[in-house]
Design an enzyme around this catalytic site. Structure first.
Site, mmCIF file in Angstrom:
data_model
loop_
_atom_site.group_PDB
_atom_site.id
_atom_site.type_symbol
_atom_site.label_atom_id
_atom_site.label_comp_id
_atom_site.label_asym_id
_atom_site.label_seq_id
_atom_site.Cartn_x
_atom_site.Cartn_y
_atom_site.Cartn_z
ATOM 1 C CG ASP A 89 -1.769 1.051 1.711
ATOM 2 O OD1 ASP A 89 -1.794 1.280 0.457
ATOM 3 O OD2 ASP A 89 -1.512 1.503 2.003
ATOM 4 C CG ASP A 121 -1.956 7.310 0.027
ATOM 5 O OD1 ASP A 121 -1.746 8.873 0.483
ATOM 6 O OD2 ASP A 121 -1.675 6.611 -1.079
#
Length: 218
Positions: A12, A14
């Protein structure tokens, strides 16, 4: 050379690879944007509900996305660049899977040595004047379950074991599509992720995930 445990590792972006939430930065402290982001990341509302509402409220210009790209590059999580470099050096195929904005994520990937083909994000649309004109509504990453879809599509073209590293409920949706899910709490520790991850790393350095990704098989 240290032997990788996984041929594919998905990250991922953020609050995992970077310490910011791009959509919250674009929202400039708007409490409604922050509320929607947290609700989606904690699994309280479907991602698609939060996604469209946030962008419609912010309407970011192309110029603002360029500035966000720069903010991403200056906000890499502690140990993040070294983690990616170590994995790539061990022969791991590293992919970024995010509901973040493609135009902001690609420059981040480039400085980390990650090929454009391995960036999975949501493109925004702009008018000739650079004004916001929507987003790619066909992208699976703009809706619930999208990360699992992307991971499965990548794995269908690849061979070997795969792992996912992320911080939120939308990342957990990909758990069944990989052989190992590692929750990362170095930016934000979320109770649900800690409970449901195969392994949970509190950080603060992203380097702390490496023992679960390379080395002798467990």
């Amino acid at each position: 050379m240290t032997r990788p445990r996984f041929e594919l590792v998905f990250f991922d972006v953020d609050s995992t690879l970077v310490t910011i939430e791009g959509i919250d930065v674009l929202g400039e402290g708007d409490p409604e944007i922050v509320r929607l982001t947290e609700a989606a990341m904690n699994g309280e509302i479907p991602l698609e509900e939060a996604y469209e509402k946030r962008l419609a409220r912010i309407r970011p210009s192309a110029g603002r996305i360029e500035r966000l790209a720069q903010q991403y590059q200056s906000s890499i999580t502690s140990g993040g660049a070294q983690t990616i470099e170590t994995l790539r050096g061990a022969g791991v195929d590293v992919h970024l899977v995010t509901a973040g904005i493609e135009q902001a994520v690609i420059p981040l990937a480039e400085i980390l040595g990650i090929h454009r083909r391995a960036v999975h994000a949501v493109p925004l649309l702009f008018g000739d004047d650079g004004a916001y004109a929507g987003f790619d509504t066909a992208s699976p990453l703009a809706r619930a379950g999208g990360k699992e879809t992307v991971v499965l599509n990548v794995r269908a073209r690849s061979h070997g074991k795969a792992a996912f590293v992320g911080d939120g409920a939308t990342d957990l949706e990909a758990k069944e599509a990989v052989d190992r899910f590692i929750g990362f709490g170095g930016v934000k520790a979320r109770d649900r992720v800690e409970k449901e991850a195969d392994f949970f790393v509190r950080g603060p350095s992203l380097l702390d995930v490496l023992p679960f990704l390379i080395g002798e098989s467990q």
